[in-house]
Every structure is written in C-alpha cells, then in structure tokens.
Design a protein around this motif. Structure first.
Motif, PDB file in Angstrom:
ATOM      1  N   MET A  26      82.230  48.869  20.840  1.00  0.00           N
ATOM      2  CA  MET A  26      82.809  48.087  21.951  1.00  0.00           C
ATOM      3  C   MET A  26      81.686  47.520  23.103  1.00  0.00           C
ATOM      4  O   MET A  26      81.214  46.463  23.357  1.00  0.00           O
ATOM      5  CB  MET A  26      83.845  48.677  22.660  1.00  0.00           C
ATOM      6  N   VAL A  78      80.188  43.845  23.713  1.00  0.00           N
ATOM      7  CA  VAL A  78      80.461  43.241  24.808  1.00  0.00           C
ATOM      8  C   VAL A  78      79.066  42.604  25.260  1.00  0.00           C
ATOM      9  O   VAL A  78      78.897  41.535  25.693  1.00  0.00           O
ATOM     10  CB  VAL A  78      80.929  44.126  25.862  1.00  0.00           C
ATOM     11  N   GLN A  84      78.242  39.734  23.689  1.00  0.00           N
ATOM     12  CA  GLN A  84      79.178  38.701  23.997  1.00  0.00           C
ATOM     13  C   GLN A  84      79.979  38.336  22.613  1.00  0.00           C
ATOM     14  O   GLN A  84      80.334  37.200  22.190  1.00  0.00           O
ATOM     15  CB  GLN A  84      78.657  37.360  24.309  1.00  0.00           C
ATOM     16  N   GLN A 109      83.112  39.857  21.884  1.00  0.00           N
ATOM     17  CA  GLN A 109      84.293  39.976  22.172  1.00  0.00           C
ATOM     18  C   GLN A 109      85.167  40.992  21.333  1.00  0.00           C
ATOM     19  O   GLN A 109      86.032  40.758  20.070  1.00  0.00           O
ATOM     20  CB  GLN A 109      85.219  38.596  21.872  1.00  0.00           C
ATOM     21  N   PRO A 110      84.833  42.084  21.577  1.00  0.00           N
ATOM     22  CA  PRO A 110      85.552  43.214  20.758  1.00  0.00           C
ATOM     23  C   PRO A 110      87.140  43.311  21.161  1.00  0.00           C
ATOM     24  O   PRO A 110      87.554  42.942  22.273  1.00  0.00           O
ATOM     25  CB  PRO A 110      84.726  44.563  21.353  1.00  0.00           C
ATOM     26  N   GLU A 111      87.890  43.838  20.228  1.00  0.00           N
ATOM     27  CA  GLU A 111      89.292  43.777  20.373  1.00  0.00           C
ATOM     28  C   GLU A 111      89.887  45.253  20.622  1.00  0.00           C
ATOM     29  O   GLU A 111      89.546  45.838  19.786  1.00  0.00           O
ATOM     30  CB  GLU A 111      90.005  43.103  19.113  1.00  0.00           C
ATOM     31  N   MET A 112      90.505  45.335  21.608  1.00  0.00           N
ATOM     32  CA  MET A 112      91.296  46.471  21.987  1.00  0.00           C
ATOM     33  C   MET A 112      92.654  46.413  21.092  1.00  0.00           C
ATOM     34  O   MET A 112      93.222  45.507  21.501  1.00  0.00           O
ATOM     35  CB  MET A 112      91.346  46.860  23.261  1.00  0.00           C
ATOM     36  N   THR A 113      93.137  47.625  20.981  1.00  0.00           N
ATOM     37  CA  THR A 113      94.415  47.531  20.561  1.00  0.00           C
ATOM     38  C   THR A 113      95.386  48.468  21.206  1.00  0.00           C
ATOM     39  O   THR A 113      95.022  49.721  21.612  1.00  0.00           O
ATOM     40  CB  THR A 113      94.540  48.147  18.997  1.00  0.00           C
ATOM     41  N   PHE A 114      96.689  48.167  21.841  1.00  0.00           N
ATOM     42  CA  PHE A 114      97.421  48.706  22.480  1.00  0.00           C
ATOM     43  C   PHE A 114      98.888  48.941  21.765  1.00  0.00           C
ATOM     44  O   PHE A 114      99.241  48.071  21.065  1.00  0.00           O
ATOM     45  CB  PHE A 114      97.933  48.061  23.697  1.00  0.00           C
ATOM     46  N   ASN A 116      92.202  43.669  32.511  1.00  0.00           N
ATOM     47  CA  ASN A 116      91.684  42.491  33.260  1.00  0.00           C
ATOM     48  C   ASN A 116      90.623  42.982  34.415  1.00  0.00           C
ATOM     49  O   ASN A 116      89.665  42.214  34.653  1.00  0.00           O
ATOM     50  CB  ASN A 116      92.831  41.882  34.236  1.00  0.00           C
ATOM     51  N   THR A 142      88.433  45.187  33.856  1.00  0.00           N
ATOM     52  CA  THR A 142      87.274  45.264  32.947  1.00  0.00           C
ATOM     53  C   THR A 142      86.564  43.745  32.723  1.00  0.00           C
ATOM     54  O   THR A 142      85.287  43.794  32.986  1.00  0.00           O
ATOM     55  CB  THR A 142      87.474  45.887  31.678  1.00  0.00           C
ATOM     56  N   SER A 143      87.411  42.948  32.541  1.00  0.00           N
ATOM     57  CA  SER A 143      86.742  41.737  32.287  1.00  0.00           C
ATOM     58  C   SER A 143      85.955  41.033  33.675  1.00  0.00           C
ATOM     59  O   SER A 143      85.128  40.463  33.438  1.00  0.00           O
ATOM     60  CB  SER A 143      88.021  40.541  31.863  1.00  0.00           C
ATOM     61  N   VAL A 174      82.601  42.922  34.000  1.00  0.00           N
ATOM     62  CA  VAL A 174      81.561  42.269  33.034  1.00  0.00           C
ATOM     63  C   VAL A 174      81.174  40.710  33.539  1.00  0.00           C
ATOM     64  O   VAL A 174      80.132  40.680  33.769  1.00  0.00           O
ATOM     65  CB  VAL A 174      82.239  42.138  31.577  1.00  0.00           C
ATOM     66  N   GLN A 175      82.346  39.978  34.182  1.00  0.00           N
ATOM     67  CA  GLN A 175      81.987  38.684  34.404  1.00  0.00           C
ATOM     68  C   GLN A 175      81.040  38.801  35.823  1.00  0.00           C
ATOM     69  O   GLN A 175      80.250  37.921  36.184  1.00  0.00           O
ATOM     70  CB  GLN A 175      83.182  37.951  34.913  1.00  0.00           C
TER      71      GLN A 175
END
Lengths: 442, 389
Positions: free
Chosen positions: B107, B111, B114, B116-121, B143, B145-146, B149-150
């Motif tokens: 991950m 990241v 760039q 875009q790794p995918e997390m799964t819930f 959100n 975390t995003s 990073v931004q």
C-alpha cells in the motif's frame, strides 16, 4: 434381573403416564393453547410481515437553497436521486422548512447558506447544514447517509477541478484526491435492512418465551387445583424424580422442537429470509436450545403459584431478553452486571448462535462458544430443577401432614371430645372449610 | 349522593384487596422499577465504544501501522490484528468483530507511486449499532488518510495551511440532531421503552383485576356495593388504579428528564398530561379486552399478546412508513403510539399545544371503546355464567 426389568417397565409406564397427563393439561387449557398457537405459530409470521421490507426509503426532506448556485442545484438533484431520501419541498427560508419539519411533513432539512457558491468560487471551505430529528434513528441514518454520499462525490469533483487549476492533469488530480480507494462489502446484510437484525434475533426468543409462559401457566393451574407439578414423587416417597422431570420435559421438548423447526426453517423460507446455514447444524442448535429451555422453564415456572401471575410477573422479560441478545446494542459494550445477567437466559446464546449459523452462514465451529454456554446452562438448570422438585415434595408432604392434624382436631371437636372457647371454634370452622374444599378437589 | 357513597364503598374494598394481595404491587411498581433500572443502566454510555474491528495488515509499512494506530485511537474502535483474511472472517461469523479492514500488500509503495491501492472493508451487518458505527468509523479514517496524503503533497507545492484546507475540504457538512444532540442511544430508547413497559403493566393489571372478580366470584359482592351499576363499580375500582398509575408515570417522566437529564425540548408538565392520557387509554383497552372475553385465563393471554406488539407497531425503531400499509392503520389501536407522537412533538420539537392536540383527541377516542362491550361485563359480573377457573 427380573426386578430390574420390572423396575424399568414401571419406570416407562410412569413416565408415559406423566407425559400423557401433562400433554392433556396443555391441550385442554385454552389459555395455553392461545399462547402456543398465536405466539408460537402466528407471531413469527406476523413479525416477518411487519418487518418484511425492513428498510426505510425515500425519507422526505425539505431543501432551503439560499445560495442558488450551480453546485447547490447539482447537489439537490443528486440527493433526490438517492434511494434513502426524497426532496419533498423546496422552501425559501428556514422558517417555512421548520414548520414543515414540526408538522412531520418532512423528516429533515438541508440548508445551503447564501455564501455557499461564493466560498466555493474563492477556493474556501463552504458549509452545508443538515437538520434531522431523532424520533427514529433511521431518519437520521438515511439523511446523513445520503448527504454524506453526495458530498463525498461532489467534493471529489470540486477537488479535481481545483487541482486542474493548479496545472495538474485530470489523471494526476484524481490520484491525489483519492490516494487510497476502497471497496466495501456488507456480506450478510447488503442493504442494512432492519428486518435482518431483528428477525434473526427474535425468532428463537419466541420459542423460549412461549415455552416459559405455557409451562408456568400449567404449573400455576395445577397448584390452584391443589395438585402439584411433582405429583408422582409424592406417591413414591421421593424416588421418582427422573420420571417426573423426563415425563414432563419430554412433552414440552416434543411440542417445542416442532415449533422450533417451524420457526427456524419454515418461516424464514416463506419470507425469503436469508438461510445460509446447513439444516443439520441448525437442528443440532435447536436440540441443545430446546433442551435448555425445558429446564430453564421448569426452574422459573416453579415460582408461580397462580396461573394469572405468569403474565403479571413474566411478560416484561421478553423485550429485555431481546436486548440481551446484543442485536442492537453491541454485546462488547454491555455493562458488566448485565453481561453476567444475560447468561441466565438460553436465548442469549441461542439467538447469537442462530445469527452465526443461519444468517452469517457459519459452520458448527462458529457457534462453539454458544453451544458450550447452552450445555453448561442446561446442566445448571437440570440440577436446579431436581433440587426444586425435592423441595416441592418436602413442602407438599409437610403440608399434607399439617392438614391431617387439623382434620383430627376438627373431628375430635365435632365429636365433643375437646372443648374450645368461641375464638378457637371460629378457627376450627375455618379449618373445616379448608379441609372440605381440599376433599372436594381431590 | 347515593352514587358517591357506592363509589366510595367500592374504592374502600379495592384498597383492601390491594393491601391483601402483594401481586398488585409487585406486578406494577417492582416491574416498572426493574425495567427502568435495566434500560437506564444498560444503555448508560449513550454511544457504544471500543467496538472490535478486525484488521488484516498485508503491507506492514509505516503508513499501514500509522493507519491502524489512529483507527485504534478513535473512541469507537478497538483494533484486533489478524494474520489472514479467513481467520478474521471466522471471527466475524462468530459475531465477535464488527467489521474487517484488509490493507493490501504494497500500500505504502503504491500510495507513493500514486497508484491508488485498494483497501477492502467487510461490514458485519447483523448487529445494528456495531456494524453501522464501525462502518462510519472506517470511512472517516480513510478520508483522513486521503487528507493527510494530500496535505503532504500540497505542502511540498508550497501552499499554506488555510489554502490547503480549502483544497482538501471544499465542502463541510454541519449536522444538527434535533431533540438528541449527542446522539444518546440510551435517551432515545429509554424514552420509549420505559413508558412501553408501563403500558404493558397497566393493560395486564387492569384485565387481571377485573377478571379475578369473575374467577374468585367476588363480582356479585362488587355489584351489590355499587348498587347494581357497572359504571359505579368500574369507577370505584379504577380511581385507585388511575391515581396509582399516574403517580408511577410521573415518577418515570421525572426520572427520565429531570434526574437523568435526557434531552427534552418542551415542558415536562405537558408530558405529565401525556402520561395521564396514556394511563386512561390503557385502562380503557384493559376494560375493553376483559369485556369482550370475560374469562380471565383467556383475557390475560389476549392482553399479553396485544401489549407485546405495541413495542414494534409504535414505530420508534423502524418507522411505520417502512411497514406494510395495513399495519400503519393497526398501529392506531396502541395507546403507546399516540404517546410517542405526543412525545415527538413536545420532547423533540417543543411545539406545545398546537403540535399535539390531535394526539389528545386520539387518546380520548380510546375512552369510547369500553362502552361498546361494557354490558357484556355487567352480564358476566351478575350471572357469573362464564367458565370460572
């Protein structure tokens, strides 16, 4: 050897007799039959009908758009398109919206302030207000879900636009806005339907409560008629405990296994309720659970001395047991006292076991803790019910000896062998009255 | 005058019955007290905390560790680490964790690149509060975390914090929860469950009280005392119940809104009116049930089946509009539903009379019901010709 066979034969005969007489008591009692038929057979269907849909859709909201910009209009359109919410009214000011809110025409308000568009244009943070009432949590959940969902979507769009202005390509902006993407799964209850929470928990609870009520009514009735639930032990001088417990228990076990299978397998099938468990696993859980319920009911029903008191004293337990299954308030957050209190009831384990097996589709391994709980409970209640039977036997013997003494005194007085003053005469008359009643009912 | 004396005579008789038979006291006060203690302490904390959330960390990077420790630091969550997804899934099927979050391998690398790794819930939707709270907690964390990073990227581009805020968070949601601003689940449920228990107790106790007259053959004596009038007999009997239940109801309201300080917008005095009307309507339903089936054993079964349904059909959990239409009409025969509507107007919106006068009318309609069947009860009281046991 011969004596052994004779004993066994007698044992079976007695057990069968008790079985038959208990069965007769149940079937001929219309109060019990109403509970068994209506609560045991019809209520599972009724609850399924009430909660069949289980999801609240299109909650009406009022929108107050003071900004009237392209972003707010876009937002309103998207919120309206959500399954959860429907824009029922567009109001010019908060006063009007508040009035609709109080009249319960809408269950929420979305308010865009005048500077909403301006702040967005200036690359600042705009605030958007959501008002929702908490008369039901589902209104709140719906409105928040829709508002949040649309907001996140819009934020993404606005951010990409802003980053583009900084000179990024759309691809770069997208990667920056969402550095991590996520996929969500709700494997057991995709729509977060209320019916799946509630029905999974309530089905087996019905079995337990109906059994508790019907057994208690029977015990109460017997005691009112001057009989007792341990009548055989009385004649055997305390030797026939096994017969009484097994004979009586088997009746309830048979009736409620049938009801249990009906509730746990047929009713869900009628209503297309998820059935992910294996039939044999559910049957095993039911066998454990119903056995536990038999002894549980035997113990608690022995407190009942009159049939009517059952409803006055035990009815309130049903909603409490429902909460103790942890279907709503999570079991991990139970206060310590209530956590241990919940171990009194078979439903605490069985309902969770049923949820794991039937609705989450687990195998027997997933209900190991629940099965262990039920087994321990069964042993505990079995021992307690034997103790209570001996106590009842002792009490009855004591009682009958007392009434025999009273009878003797009365006879002596009547025959003029003893003399008492007026007050004692009154007592004697009273005793005779009681004894007379006892004779009649025997 | 004579009528008044008769009422008094019946009243005195009822008082003696209460004193002699403890079940009246146990069946009302003790049960309401126990249930109050239960609902007030069981949901005491208002919002559940420390919900177990399973995390499968396939990345083992500083980013994933940071994510986990921050998730663990939120009051709602308590992280439990699993090595593999199947292990976590079994725990979820056991109902011991509310959700699973799978952090993908690489991950941190993705990241940074760039990609875009995918997390799964995976959300356990079988437990109402646990599932939905864990879900919203996980979303918040993602959100954040995003955002983090931004912020890092934008700082590198030389923006100041105010500018960054505008970029990361162009729109903010400001939520107002009317009537329960702290989202206290205990206040929400307690406000309805405890009056619900009161209604249950009232209906059953009235049926019991009127029915025992038949069962133990006291009804002829009662009719004698009342001068042959069923109205006088009921009035004399019910005065005691009404006063008693009303006091019990007032105690409950005081307990909820004065002692526990549950949020309440309007005036508690109006809630006393609400609870008084609930008492009257429940008594009326009790009389109606025993009048239409004047056999105690049967009437008690019917009344208990009736009162248990009130909790569902009041609509304070699943709102009525989500139920089939027929049940929306059926719900009108439960006094608790009108109590709830009244409570919403007064307790949540604080509207006063203009908001709830219709509910008062609905409550008063209940008082007509007993008149429809009262002649049956009178007949049964005088002739005692129904089955007695």
């Amino acid at each position: 050897m011969k004596g052994m066979i004779k004993y066994l034969r007698e044992w079976f005969k007695d057990t069968l007799n008790i079985f038959n007489s208990e069965l007769k008591t149940i079937i001929t009692d219309e109060g019990v039959m109403v509970i068994v038929i209506v609560a045991g057979l019809l209520y599972p269907i009724l609850y399924n009908m009430i909660y069949q849909k289980g999801i609240l859709e299109e909650t009406p909201v009022a929108v107050v758009d003071r900004a009237d910009c392209s972003e707010s209009r876009e937002y309103i359109k998207e919120v309206d398109a959500c399954r959860e919410v429907r824009v029922a009214y567009r109001c010019t000011d908060m006063e009007e919206a508040r009035k609709l809110f109080q009249e319960r025409e809408v269950n929420g308000i979305i308010y865009f302030p005048e500077d909403f568009g301006v702040r967005l244009a200036n690359l600042q943070t705009s605030t958007l207000s959501v008002y929702t009432d908490l008369s039901s949590f589902l209104y709140y959940k719906n409105l928040l879900l829709a508002a949040d969902f649309v907001m996140l979507h819009n934020i993404g769009k606005i951010q990409i636009e802003r980053y583009s202005r900084l000179g990024m390509t759309e691809q770069e902006a997208m990667q920056l806005v969402k550095p991590v993407v996520y996929e969500e799964n709700n494997p057991y209850n995709a729509t977060f339907s209320y019916s799946i929470f509630l029905i999974s928990a309530i089905l087996l609870l019905i079995v337990q409560q109906v059994m508790l009520y019907s057994m208690s009514i029977c015990v109460g009735t017997m005691r009112e008629q001057n009989r007792s639930f341990c009548s055989l032990v009385d004649t055997y001088g305390g030797k026939g405990v096994g017969r009484v417990i097994l004979g009586r228990g088997m009746v309830y076990w048979c009736i409620f296994m049938i009801i249990g299978i009906y509730i746990a397998t047929i009713v869900p099938a009628i209503f297309d309720f998820p059935q992910r468990g294996r039939f044999w696993n559910i049957l095993l859980l039911l066998e454990f659970f119903v056995t536990d319920c038999v002894f549980f009911s035997m113990v608690w029903s022995s407190l009942i001395t009159k049939r009517e008191s059952v409803f006055l004293l035990m009815l309130f337990i049903s909603p409490i047991c429902l909460f103790l299954t942890g279907f709503s308030w999570p079991a991990t957050s139970f206060p310590v006292f209530w956590k241990y209190f919940s171990y009194i009831f078979p439903s605490t384990f069985a309902c969770r076991g049923f949820i794991n097996l039937n609705t989450a589709g687990g195998d027997l391994g997933t209900i190991y803790f629940q099965m262990r709980g039920i087994a321990l409970q069964t042993i505990g209640y079995f021992i307690l019910s034997i103790v209570l039977l001996y106590y009842e036997h002792y009490r009855l013997k004591h009682k009958s000896r007392l009434s025999k003494i009273r009878e003797d005194i009365t006879d002596m007085v009547v025959a003029g062998q003893m003399k008492f003053d007026k007050k004692v005469d009154e007592d004697i008359a009273h005793i005779r009255e009681i004894v007379g009643k006892n004779k009649l009912s025997q | 005058m004579n009528c008044l004396q008769n009422i008094l005579a019946v009243f005195r008789r009822e008082r003696i019955i209460w004193a002699k038979r403890p079940i009246y006291f146990v069946g009302s006060v003790l049960i309401v007290a126990f249930c109050s203690v239960f609902y007030l302490t069981f949901l005491q904390s208002g919002v559940p905390t420390g919900l177990p959330i399973g995390v499968v960390d396939n990345d083992h990077s500083s980013l994933s560790r940071n994510f986990i420790s921050q998730l663990d630091a939120t009051p709602a969550a308590e992280v439990r680490i699993f090595d593999t997804y199947p292990e976590a899934r079994v725990e979820m099927q056991r109902g011991r964790i509310t959700s699973i979050c799978v952090i993908p391998e690489g991950m941190y690398r993705d990241v940074s690149a760039q990609k875009q790794p995918e997390m799964t819930f995976y959300i356990n939707g079988l437990y109402f509060m646990g599932g939905s709270l864990a879900y919203s907690d996980l979303l918040t964390m993602i959100n954040l975390t995003s955002g983090a990073v931004q912020r890092q990227v934008l700082r590198m581009k030389g923006m100041n914090d105010a500018q960054i805020m505008g970029m990361i968070k162009p729109v903010e949601l400001d939520t107002h929860m009317i009537g329960n601003s702290t989202m206290n689940y205990g206040a929400y449920l307690g406000s309805m469950m405890i009056p619900g228990v009161l209604e249950m107790v009232m209906v059953v106790l009235i049926v019991y009280s009127l029915g025992t007259e038949l069962k133990y053959g006291g009804s002829r004596r009662l009719m004698e005392l009342s001068g042959g009038s069923i109205g006088v007999a009921l009035l004399g009997k019910l005065i005691l119940y009404t006063i008693f239940f009303f006091l019990l109801g007032v105690t409950i309201e005081m307990l909820l809104y004065s002692w526990c300080h549950y949020p309440f917008a309007g005036s508690v005095w109006y809630m006393f009116l609400d609870v008084f009307l609930l008492v009257l309507a429940s008594e009326a339903m009790g009389i109606t049930i025993i009048s239409f089936c004047p056999v105690l054993r049967f009437a008690l079964s019917v009344s208990s089946l009736y009162t248990v349904l009130a909790f569902s059909l009041t609509g304070f959990t699943l709102p009525l509009e989500a139920m089939p239409e027929a049940f929306q009409y059926v719900s009108a025969i439960f006094p608790l539903k009108h109590y709830y509507q009244f409570f919403v107007q007064e307790g949540i919106f604080g509207t006063g009379f203009t908001g709830w006068w219709q509910e008062v009318c609905h409550f008063l309609i209940f008082l007509i019901f007993p008149m429809l069947g009262i002649h049956r009860l009178k007949h049964a009281y005088i002739y005692q010709d129904y089955e007695q046991i």
